[in-house]
Design a protein around this motif. Structure first.
Motif, PDB file in Angstrom:
ATOM      1  N   ARG A 225       0.828  -1.209   0.000  1.00 27.08           N
ATOM      2  CA  ARG A 225       0.000   0.000   0.000  1.00 27.08           C
ATOM      3  C   ARG A 225       0.864   1.261   0.000  1.00 27.08           C
ATOM      4  NH1 ARG A 225      -5.371  -0.267   1.187  1.00 27.08           N
ATOM      5  NH2 ARG A 225      -6.231  -2.342   1.638  1.00 27.08           N
ATOM      6  N   THR A 226       1.846   1.266   0.859  1.00 26.84           N
ATOM      7  CA  THR A 226       2.723   2.439   0.953  1.00 26.84           C
ATOM      8  C   THR A 226       3.487   2.662  -0.346  1.00 26.84           C
ATOM      9  OG1 THR A 226       2.975   2.173   3.345  1.00 26.84           O
ATOM     10  CG2 THR A 226       4.681   3.435   2.194  1.00 26.84           C
ATOM     11  N   ALA A 227       3.982   1.577  -0.941  1.00 30.99           N
ATOM     12  CA  ALA A 227       4.751   1.694  -2.172  1.00 30.99           C
ATOM     13  C   ALA A 227       3.901   2.295  -3.295  1.00 30.99           C
ATOM     14  CB  ALA A 227       5.289   0.328  -2.590  1.00 30.99           C
ATOM     15  N   GLY A 228       2.681   1.816  -3.435  1.00 32.14           N
ATOM     16  CA  GLY A 228       1.798   2.350  -4.475  1.00 32.14           C
ATOM     17  C   GLY A 228       1.489   3.822  -4.264  1.00 32.14           C
ATOM     18  N   GLN A 229       1.258   4.217  -3.021  1.00 32.56           N
ATOM     19  CA  GLN A 229       0.953   5.618  -2.720  1.00 32.56           C
ATOM     20  C   GLN A 229       2.162   6.522  -2.948  1.00 32.56           C
ATOM     21  OE1 GLN A 229      -0.482   5.252   1.274  1.00 32.56           O
ATOM     22  NE2 GLN A 229      -2.484   4.450   0.647  1.00 32.56           N
ATOM     23  N   GLU A 230       3.345   6.036  -2.576  1.00 33.09           N
ATOM     24  CA  GLU A 230       4.546   6.858  -2.763  1.00 33.09           C
ATOM     25  C   GLU A 230       4.838   7.106  -4.240  1.00 33.09           C
ATOM     26  OE1 GLU A 230       7.279   6.133   1.208  1.00 33.09           O
ATOM     27  OE2 GLU A 230       7.675   4.904  -0.578  1.00 33.09           O
ATOM     28  N   LEU A 231       4.718   6.061  -5.053  1.00 29.35           N
ATOM     29  CA  LEU A 231       4.980   6.248  -6.476  1.00 29.35           C
ATOM     30  C   LEU A 231       3.881   7.079  -7.142  1.00 29.35           C
ATOM     31  CD1 LEU A 231       6.544   2.908  -7.780  1.00 29.35           C
ATOM     32  CD2 LEU A 231       7.652   5.028  -7.061  1.00 29.35           C
ATOM     33  N   ALA A 232       2.641   6.941  -6.679  1.00 25.65           N
ATOM     34  CA  ALA A 232       1.564   7.769  -7.221  1.00 25.65           C
ATOM     35  C   ALA A 232       1.842   9.243  -6.948  1.00 25.65           C
ATOM     36  CB  ALA A 232       0.225   7.357  -6.616  1.00 25.65           C
ATOM     37  N   THR A 233       2.282   9.558  -5.740  1.00 23.04           N
ATOM     38  CA  THR A 233       2.599  10.949  -5.404  1.00 23.04           C
ATOM     39  C   THR A 233       3.774  11.460  -6.228  1.00 23.04           C
ATOM     40  OG1 THR A 233       1.786  10.655  -3.148  1.00 23.04           O
ATOM     41  CG2 THR A 233       3.295  12.490  -3.537  1.00 23.04           C
ATOM     42  N   TYR A 234       4.793  10.652  -6.350  1.00 22.28           N
ATOM     43  CA  TYR A 234       5.999  11.044  -7.075  1.00 22.28           C
ATOM     44  C   TYR A 234       5.693  11.359  -8.543  1.00 22.28           C
ATOM     45  CZ  TYR A 234      10.686  10.578  -9.155  1.00 22.28           C
ATOM     46  OH  TYR A 234      11.850  10.794  -9.860  1.00 22.28           O
ATOM     47  N   PHE A 235       5.011  10.436  -9.214  1.00 19.92           N
ATOM     48  CA  PHE A 235       4.742  10.647 -10.637  1.00 19.92           C
ATOM     49  C   PHE A 235       3.601  11.645 -10.855  1.00 19.92           C
ATOM     50  CE2 PHE A 235       7.137   6.654 -10.870  1.00 19.92           C
ATOM     51  CZ  PHE A 235       8.063   7.011 -11.847  1.00 19.92           C
ATOM     52  N   GLY A 236       2.694  11.757  -9.904  1.00 25.02           N
ATOM     53  CA  GLY A 236       1.662  12.778 -10.009  1.00 25.02           C
ATOM     54  C   GLY A 236       2.258  14.179 -10.021  1.00 25.02           C
ATOM     55  N   GLU A 237       3.273  14.392  -9.184  1.00 24.63           N
ATOM     56  CA  GLU A 237       3.932  15.702  -9.146  1.00 24.63           C
ATOM     57  C   GLU A 237       4.686  15.976 -10.447  1.00 24.63           C
ATOM     58  OE1 GLU A 237       6.321  15.506  -5.652  1.00 24.63           O
ATOM     59  OE2 GLU A 237       4.643  15.914  -4.294  1.00 24.63           O
ATOM     60  N   ALA A 238       5.326  14.946 -10.996  1.00 21.57           N
ATOM     61  CA  ALA A 238       6.044  15.119 -12.265  1.00 21.57           C
ATOM     62  C   ALA A 238       5.072  15.450 -13.392  1.00 21.57           C
ATOM     63  CB  ALA A 238       6.824  13.849 -12.603  1.00 21.57           C
ATOM     64  N   LEU A 239       3.933  14.781 -13.428  1.00 16.31           N
ATOM     65  CA  LEU A 239       2.941  15.043 -14.464  1.00 16.31           C
ATOM     66  C   LEU A 239       2.280  16.406 -14.287  1.00 16.31           C
ATOM     67  CD1 LEU A 239       1.326  11.507 -14.536  1.00 16.31           C
ATOM     68  CD2 LEU A 239       2.631  12.559 -16.395  1.00 16.31           C
ATOM     69  N   ALA A 240       2.104  16.842 -13.047  1.00 13.73           N
ATOM     70  CA  ALA A 240       1.515  18.156 -12.791  1.00 13.73           C
ATOM     71  C   ALA A 240       2.385  19.266 -13.369  1.00 13.73           C
ATOM     72  CB  ALA A 240       1.295  18.366 -11.298  1.00 13.73           C
ATOM     73  N   LYS A 241       3.698  19.096 -13.278  1.00 12.14           N
ATOM     74  CA  LYS A 241       4.612  20.093 -13.858  1.00 12.14           C
ATOM     75  C   LYS A 241       4.449  20.134 -15.373  1.00 12.14           C
ATOM     76  CE  LYS A 241       8.106  19.728 -10.208  1.00 12.14           C
ATOM     77  NZ  LYS A 241       9.501  19.315  -9.890  1.00 12.14           N
ATOM     78  N   ASP A 242       4.322  18.968 -15.994  1.00 11.45           N
ATOM     79  CA  ASP A 242       4.161  18.919 -17.437  1.00 11.45           C
ATOM     80  C   ASP A 242       2.814  19.526 -17.837  1.00 11.45           C
ATOM     81  OD1 ASP A 242       5.276  17.584 -20.053  1.00 11.45           O
ATOM     82  OD2 ASP A 242       3.139  17.110 -20.012  1.00 11.45           O
ATOM     83  N   ALA A 243       1.766  19.223 -17.060  1.00  9.15           N
ATOM     84  CA  ALA A 243       0.441  19.776 -17.354  1.00  9.15           C
ATOM     85  C   ALA A 243       0.448  21.280 -17.183  1.00  9.15           C
ATOM     86  CB  ALA A 243      -0.615  19.131 -16.446  1.00  9.15           C
ATOM     87  N   GLY A 244       1.198  21.770 -16.188  1.00  2.00           N
ATOM     88  CA  GLY A 244       1.307  23.224 -15.982  1.00  2.00           C
ATOM     89  C   GLY A 244       1.991  23.902 -17.147  1.00  2.00           C
ATOM     90  N   ALA A 245       2.945  23.214 -17.761  1.00  3.14           N
ATOM     91  CA  ALA A 245       3.632  23.774 -18.925  1.00  3.14           C
ATOM     92  C   ALA A 245       2.680  23.912 -20.095  1.00  3.14           C
ATOM     93  CB  ALA A 245       4.824  22.895 -19.307  1.00  3.14           C
ATOM     94  N   ASP A 246       1.692  23.003 -20.208  1.00  2.00           N
ATOM     95  CA  ASP A 246       0.685  23.111 -21.252  1.00  2.00           C
ATOM     96  C   ASP A 246      -0.105  24.405 -21.136  1.00  2.00           C
ATOM     97  OD1 ASP A 246       1.134  20.815 -22.696  1.00  2.00           O
ATOM     98  OD2 ASP A 246      -0.250  19.589 -21.546  1.00  2.00           O
TER      99      ASP A 246
END
Length: 248
Positions: A225-246
């Protein structure tokens, strides 16, 4: 001596002139009024034809004409044209999953395998493929990471617009399919219960599924559970930066 001609009855002539003038004024007024009634009736008829029902109540004041080409909006300023700038290309799997290993929350994550699935349903399970297809998903990028005895697949579904991504989120069902079967990754989270996550940012829906490397159920496993949540947060933040650039 010749008789003098009779004087005209000036008062009678004035009365007759005034009467004729009143009749002319009355006729002109009725004619304009009739024209207004005809025009008004035509406007209502048009509204009924275009709406297919009763027209909405409206003010009796004359309506302003719609601005035409080159006209200006309130205050005399020309309306700003709608933005038609295209979105920049979506982030690629090699960019998103570029790091071979990294640490999060005191846990080490090692990337094992990466793929991009087209059509999107190939990366889905338990009905998710139907939702992705209905909302014009263009591709799903997946990567599997190991952390200790836990395997985690991260999936990112790409859409043409944020609206389509959010429609997918609102109708969400199923899960991303674990990425295994190559690069030394044995099957995990197949036909067993495992913890999953899903969320949306910009035009991306990002998902995780995590469970033990040995393929057993992981829904009651706090490490998974922890592993899935940590990676979701990590990649969610990376994608948010890309979406912000759009949007920038």
């Amino acid at each position: 001596m010749l008789p003098q001609p009779a004087e005209p009855d000036w008062q009678l002539l004035a009365q007759q002139h005034e009467a004729r003038a009143k009749r002319r004024r009355l006729l002109i007024g009725v004619g304009v009024g009739a024209g207004v009634l005809v025009l008004g009736g035509g406007a209502v008829a048009t509204a009924l034809l275009t709406r297919g029902g009763d027209p909405e109540p409206s003010s009796t004041a004359s309506a302003s004409a719609s601005p035409g080409k080159g006209s200006k909006g309130p205050g005399g300023a020309s309306p700003a044209p709608a933005s038609s700038a295209p979105l920049k290309p979506a982030v690629s799997a090699s960019e998103l999953f570029g790091k071979a290993a990294f640490d999060l929350g005191g846990h080490n994550y090692v990337r094992k395998t990466v793929t991009t699935d087209i059509p999107c349903w190939k990366a889905s399970a338990f009905g998710l493929g139907d939702v992705l297809t209905a909302n014009n998903c263009s591709q799903v990028m997946r990567a599997t990471y190991f952390s200790g005895s836990t395997a985690i697949t991260v999936g990112v579904a790409v859409f043409k617009s944020e609206a389509e991504a959010r429609k997918t989120e609102s109708a969400f069902k199923g899960q991303v399919q674990s990425l295994d079967g190559k690069d030394g990754v044995n099957k995990f989270c197949r036909n067993v219960a495992c913890p999953t996550t899903h969320a949306v940012t910009g035009r991306y829906v990002y998902l995780t599924v995590a469970g033990p490397l040995n393929g057993s159920a992981g829904d009651q496993n706090p490490i998974a559970r922890t592993a899935g949540q940590e990676l979701a947060t990590y990649f969610g933040e990376a994608l948010a930066k890309d979406a912000g650039a759009d949007k920038g």
